[in-house]
Write a protein that holds these residues in place. Structure first.
Motif, PDB file in Angstrom:
ATOM      1  N   GLU A 183      -6.577   9.996   0.576  1.00  0.00           N
ATOM      2  CA  GLU A 183      -6.286  11.083   1.506  1.00  0.00           C
ATOM      3  C   GLU A 183      -5.375  12.106   0.842  1.00  0.00           C
ATOM      4  O   GLU A 183      -4.438  11.750   0.155  1.00  0.00           O
ATOM      5  N   GLY A 202       5.943   5.394   2.840  1.00  0.00           N
ATOM      6  CA  GLY A 202       5.932   6.725   3.430  1.00  0.00           C
ATOM      7  C   GLY A 202       5.001   7.700   2.736  1.00  0.00           C
ATOM      8  O   GLY A 202       5.114   8.910   2.928  1.00  0.00           O
ATOM      9  N   ARG A 257       0.864  -1.176   0.000  1.00  0.00           N
ATOM     10  CA  ARG A 257       0.000   0.000   0.000  1.00  0.00           C
ATOM     11  C   ARG A 257       0.902   1.226   0.000  1.00  0.00           C
ATOM     12  O   ARG A 257       2.082   1.138   0.343  1.00  0.00           O
ATOM     13  N   GLU A 295       1.255   3.525   2.079  1.00  0.00           N
ATOM     14  CA  GLU A 295       1.826   3.773   3.400  1.00  0.00           C
ATOM     15  C   GLU A 295       3.130   2.999   3.617  1.00  0.00           C
ATOM     16  O   GLU A 295       3.972   3.400   4.416  1.00  0.00           O
ATOM     17  N   ASP A 296       3.305   1.890   2.905  1.00  0.00           N
ATOM     18  CA  ASP A 296       4.530   1.102   3.036  1.00  0.00           C
ATOM     19  C   ASP A 296       5.760   1.883   2.579  1.00  0.00           C
ATOM     20  O   ASP A 296       6.884   1.529   2.920  1.00  0.00           O
ATOM     21  N   SER A 302       0.941   9.040   1.600  1.00  0.00           N
ATOM     22  CA  SER A 302      -0.397   9.132   2.182  1.00  0.00           C
ATOM     23  C   SER A 302      -1.251   7.972   1.678  1.00  0.00           C
ATOM     24  O   SER A 302      -1.097   7.533   0.544  1.00  0.00           O
ATOM     25  N   PRO A 303      -2.166   7.486   2.511  1.00  0.00           N
ATOM     26  CA  PRO A 303      -3.068   6.420   2.059  1.00  0.00           C
ATOM     27  C   PRO A 303      -3.895   6.875   0.858  1.00  0.00           C
ATOM     28  O   PRO A 303      -4.147   8.066   0.679  1.00  0.00           O
TER      29      PRO A 303
END
Length: 67
Positions: A52, A46, A41, A43-44, A48-49
């Motif tokens: 978002e 660094g 994903r 987030e893995d 933003s999801p």
């Protein structure tokens, strides 16, 4: 993260990811993008999801002024 570099005619260089930071090791002819798309994903890395946005994204670039 592991990379290999192949140098071809006229100095063209091709960099290939050989192992992911998560420990996954790629087969020589495996598509790297499939691993990142299916097993990671944002987030893995660094980021933003998905879906978002950073609040500063709506502001002016480089500290400029909105008109």
């Amino acid at each position: 993260m592991s990379l290999s570099t192949d140098v071809y005619a006229r100095g063209r260089r091709v960099h290939t990811l050989t192992a992911c930071p998560c420990g996954y090791v790629f087969d020589p002819n495996e598509n790297r993008w499939k691993h990142f798309l299916e097993d990671h994903r944002p987030e893995d890395f660094g980021l933003s999801p998905l879906g978002e946005r950073d609040e500063s994204a709506d502001g002016p670039l480089h500290g400029g002024v909105c008109l």
